[in-house]
Design a protein around this motif. Sequence first.
Motif, PDB file in Angstrom:
ATOM      1  N   SER A 184       0.825  -1.203   0.000  1.00  0.00           N
ATOM      2  CA  SER A 184       0.000   0.000   0.000  1.00  0.00           C
ATOM      3  C   SER A 184       0.863   1.258   0.000  1.00  0.00           C
ATOM      4  O   SER A 184       2.069   1.195   0.283  1.00  0.00           O
ATOM      5  CB  SER A 184      -0.865  -0.055   1.275  1.00  0.00           C
ATOM      6  OG  SER A 184      -1.517   1.164   1.533  1.00  0.00           O
ATOM      7  N   VAL A 222       2.335  -7.423   5.780  1.00  0.00           N
ATOM      8  CA  VAL A 222       1.511  -8.401   6.507  1.00  0.00           C
ATOM      9  C   VAL A 222       0.236  -8.741   5.750  1.00  0.00           C
ATOM     10  O   VAL A 222      -0.373  -9.777   5.977  1.00  0.00           O
ATOM     11  CB  VAL A 222       1.094  -7.907   7.925  1.00  0.00           C
ATOM     12  CG1 VAL A 222       2.133  -8.254   8.957  1.00  0.00           C
ATOM     13  CG2 VAL A 222       0.754  -6.434   7.941  1.00  0.00           C
ATOM     14  N   VAL A 223      -0.182  -7.843   4.856  1.00  0.00           N
ATOM     15  CA  VAL A 223      -1.445  -8.032   4.132  1.00  0.00           C
ATOM     16  C   VAL A 223      -1.166  -8.792   2.833  1.00  0.00           C
ATOM     17  O   VAL A 223      -0.735  -8.214   1.841  1.00  0.00           O
ATOM     18  CB  VAL A 223      -2.096  -6.665   3.810  1.00  0.00           C
ATOM     19  CG1 VAL A 223      -3.460  -6.855   3.172  1.00  0.00           C
ATOM     20  CG2 VAL A 223      -2.216  -5.821   5.059  1.00  0.00           C
ATOM     21  N   ASP A 254       5.938  -9.824   8.775  1.00  0.00           N
ATOM     22  CA  ASP A 254       5.607  -8.909   9.871  1.00  0.00           C
ATOM     23  C   ASP A 254       6.949  -8.344  10.330  1.00  0.00           C
ATOM     24  O   ASP A 254       7.817  -9.095  10.794  1.00  0.00           O
ATOM     25  CB  ASP A 254       4.920  -9.684  11.001  1.00  0.00           C
ATOM     26  CG  ASP A 254       4.602  -8.780  12.187  1.00  0.00           C
ATOM     27  OD1 ASP A 254       5.279  -7.743  12.363  1.00  0.00           O
ATOM     28  OD2 ASP A 254       3.682  -9.124  12.949  1.00  0.00           O
ATOM     29  N   ALA A 308       7.413   0.200   6.347  1.00  0.00           N
ATOM     30  CA  ALA A 308       6.153  -0.194   7.017  1.00  0.00           C
ATOM     31  C   ALA A 308       5.917   0.647   8.267  1.00  0.00           C
ATOM     32  O   ALA A 308       6.865   1.026   8.959  1.00  0.00           O
ATOM     33  CB  ALA A 308       6.212  -1.673   7.408  1.00  0.00           C
ATOM     34  N   ILE A 326       2.575   2.103  11.286  1.00  0.00           N
ATOM     35  CA  ILE A 326       1.178   2.341  11.689  1.00  0.00           C
ATOM     36  C   ILE A 326       1.118   3.652  12.469  1.00  0.00           C
ATOM     37  O   ILE A 326       2.146   4.153  12.942  1.00  0.00           O
ATOM     38  CB  ILE A 326       0.600   1.191  12.555  1.00  0.00           C
ATOM     39  CG1 ILE A 326       1.433   1.010  13.837  1.00  0.00           C
ATOM     40  CG2 ILE A 326       0.512  -0.103  11.772  1.00  0.00           C
ATOM     41  CD1 ILE A 326       0.720   0.191  14.915  1.00  0.00           C
ATOM     42  N   SER A 374      10.899   7.897   8.218  1.00  0.00           N
ATOM     43  CA  SER A 374      10.548   8.574   9.460  1.00  0.00           C
ATOM     44  C   SER A 374       9.312   9.414   9.174  1.00  0.00           C
ATOM     45  O   SER A 374       8.357   8.924   8.546  1.00  0.00           O
ATOM     46  CB  SER A 374      11.744   9.402   9.953  1.00  0.00           C
ATOM     47  OG  SER A 374      11.447  10.041  11.160  1.00  0.00           O
ATOM     48  N   SER A 375       9.313  10.663   9.584  1.00  0.00           N
ATOM     49  CA  SER A 375       8.144  11.527   9.407  1.00  0.00           C
ATOM     50  C   SER A 375       8.570  12.939   9.788  1.00  0.00           C
ATOM     51  O   SER A 375       9.566  13.119  10.506  1.00  0.00           O
ATOM     52  CB  SER A 375       7.020  11.064  10.347  1.00  0.00           C
ATOM     53  OG  SER A 375       6.004  12.053  10.446  1.00  0.00           O
ATOM     54  N   TYR A 379       3.822   7.570  18.080  1.00  0.00           N
ATOM     55  CA  TYR A 379       4.309   7.738  16.695  1.00  0.00           C
ATOM     56  C   TYR A 379       5.455   8.743  16.660  1.00  0.00           C
ATOM     57  O   TYR A 379       6.493   8.508  16.026  1.00  0.00           O
ATOM     58  CB  TYR A 379       3.136   8.221  15.834  1.00  0.00           C
ATOM     59  CG  TYR A 379       3.405   8.285  14.349  1.00  0.00           C
ATOM     60  CD1 TYR A 379       3.345   7.136  13.568  1.00  0.00           C
ATOM     61  CD2 TYR A 379       3.684   9.491  13.719  1.00  0.00           C
ATOM     62  CE1 TYR A 379       3.571   7.190  12.201  1.00  0.00           C
ATOM     63  CE2 TYR A 379       3.904   9.562  12.358  1.00  0.00           C
ATOM     64  CZ  TYR A 379       3.841   8.408  11.598  1.00  0.00           C
ATOM     65  OH  TYR A 379       4.061   8.470  10.248  1.00  0.00           O
ATOM     66  N   LYS A 392       9.177   7.687  15.486  1.00  0.00           N
ATOM     67  CA  LYS A 392       9.793   8.287  14.296  1.00  0.00           C
ATOM     68  C   LYS A 392      11.047   9.084  14.665  1.00  0.00           C
ATOM     69  O   LYS A 392      11.987   9.179  13.879  1.00  0.00           O
ATOM     70  CB  LYS A 392       8.784   9.161  13.556  1.00  0.00           C
ATOM     71  CG  LYS A 392       7.618   8.363  12.951  1.00  0.00           C
ATOM     72  CD  LYS A 392       8.090   7.332  11.940  1.00  0.00           C
ATOM     73  CE  LYS A 392       6.947   6.668  11.196  1.00  0.00           C
ATOM     74  NZ  LYS A 392       7.408   5.649  10.244  1.00  0.00           N
ATOM     75  N   PRO A 400       8.354  12.189   5.302  1.00  0.00           N
ATOM     76  CA  PRO A 400       7.192  12.706   4.578  1.00  0.00           C
ATOM     77  C   PRO A 400       6.348  13.626   5.460  1.00  0.00           C
ATOM     78  O   PRO A 400       6.278  13.447   6.678  1.00  0.00           O
ATOM     79  CB  PRO A 400       6.385  11.436   4.243  1.00  0.00           C
ATOM     80  CG  PRO A 400       7.296  10.281   4.514  1.00  0.00           C
ATOM     81  CD  PRO A 400       8.242  10.749   5.569  1.00  0.00           C
ATOM     82  N   GLY A 401       5.710  14.598   4.793  1.00  0.00           N
ATOM     83  CA  GLY A 401       4.631  15.348   5.442  1.00  0.00           C
ATOM     84  C   GLY A 401       3.327  14.642   5.126  1.00  0.00           C
ATOM     85  O   GLY A 401       3.310  13.428   4.895  1.00  0.00           O
ATOM     86  N   SER A 402       2.227  15.387   5.096  1.00  0.00           N
ATOM     87  CA  SER A 402       0.932  14.736   4.855  1.00  0.00           C
ATOM     88  C   SER A 402       0.895  14.138   3.449  1.00  0.00           C
ATOM     89  O   SER A 402       1.215  14.809   2.465  1.00  0.00           O
ATOM     90  CB  SER A 402      -0.206  15.744   5.031  1.00  0.00           C
ATOM     91  OG  SER A 402      -0.068  16.775   4.096  1.00  0.00           O
ATOM     92  N   GLY A 408      -3.020   4.697   2.415  1.00  0.00           N
ATOM     93  CA  GLY A 408      -3.893   3.867   3.242  1.00  0.00           C
ATOM     94  C   GLY A 408      -3.962   4.374   4.674  1.00  0.00           C
ATOM     95  O   GLY A 408      -5.013   4.322   5.325  1.00  0.00           O
ATOM     96  N   MET A 409      -2.835   4.896   5.164  1.00  0.00           N
ATOM     97  CA  MET A 409      -2.787   5.412   6.540  1.00  0.00           C
ATOM     98  C   MET A 409      -3.743   6.596   6.709  1.00  0.00           C
ATOM     99  O   MET A 409      -4.441   6.717   7.717  1.00  0.00           O
ATOM    100  CB  MET A 409      -1.350   5.831   6.870  1.00  0.00           C
ATOM    101  CG  MET A 409      -1.124   6.202   8.305  1.00  0.00           C
ATOM    102  SD  MET A 409       0.626   6.500   8.648  1.00  0.00           S
ATOM    103  CE  MET A 409       1.215   4.832   8.903  1.00  0.00           C
TER     104      MET A 409
END
Length: 257
Positions: free
Chosen positions: A16, A38-39, A63, A91, A93, A141-142, A158, A162, A188-190, A194-195
């Motif tokens: 995703s 995992v999906v 996983d 990966a 969440i 990261s974020s 989170y 990160k 990344p920013g926004s 899927g998240m």
Amino acid sequence: MGRLDNKVAIITGAASGMGLAGAKIFAKEGASVVLTDVVEDKLNKAAKEIEDADGKATAIKLDVTDPAGWKHVADQTVELYGKIDILINNAGIHVAKGIVDTDMETWNKVMNIDSTSVWLGMKTVIPFMQKNGGGSIINTSSIGALVGGTATGFSAAYSAAKGAVRSLTKFAAQEFGKDYIRVNSVHPGSTFTGMAEEAGLKSKEEMGQAYEGKAALPPYVADAADIGYAYLYLASDESKFVTGEELVVDGGWTTNS
Ligand SMILES: NC(=O)c1ccc[n+]([C@@H]2O[C@H](COP(=O)([O-])OP(=O)(O)OC[C@H]3O[C@@H](n4cnc5c(N)ncnc54)[C@H](O)[C@@H]3O)[C@@H](O)[C@H]2O)c1
């Protein structure tokens, strides 16, 4: 000629969003790509789509918190393609809870999937890269590792996870430079993935409206491929003297923070 000809890449969370976008871009640029997630159903579909477009791709369930699973993926990759050049620890969440509302189970789950997994992936794959004479590792990261508030989606765990990815990346860059292994983080920013959908956002436009005034660049939200192209630069030899760096892809959000 592709920018990743003859390279072998493992990407986590590749069923995703950014992982999937990166896998498609990498295959187009000539890499053999091992997609993991995992999906399973979405993962198999993604690998098949890449193969149907004449790319080289294999799907392996992983996983990212499972050490035995990591070993299996690394062994399989080497058996199939002979080496590992690139690892994208993508990966992740997100659970939108602040410090007081977060319970121990949520804290540990987010830390394990978003942060401990990055250490585990590097620990597993780096010995293969050392044998191979080098490699490139990209840890997702974020901007939540750089600034707080809305940039974290209001998630305490989170933000912490990160932040750990950012500093672990710099540590690894120092430890393995001598082996020609480069380690960088992408922030990344926004981004509509899927998240974002799981957080209740129905479209890219809706997400852009929610973040107008944060990023400088319209439409105030990235496509997954915008991050995929950042992965591409850091994975390719074009960045051969870049290590321990933070590549921020946020439309200018953090330049005003
Ligand atoms: N979307 C954003 O706005 C944003 C912003 C900053 C950072 N990020 C980061 O980007 C990365 C990619 O996220 P995305 O936005 O593409 O989200 P996404 O939900 O579309 O993709 C994440 C993938 O990770 C997989 N995953 C979840 N738990 C896993 C586990 N235990 N083992 C293996 N795979 C697992 C999911 O199945 C999913 O396919 C994440 O690390 C995320 O934290 C996202």
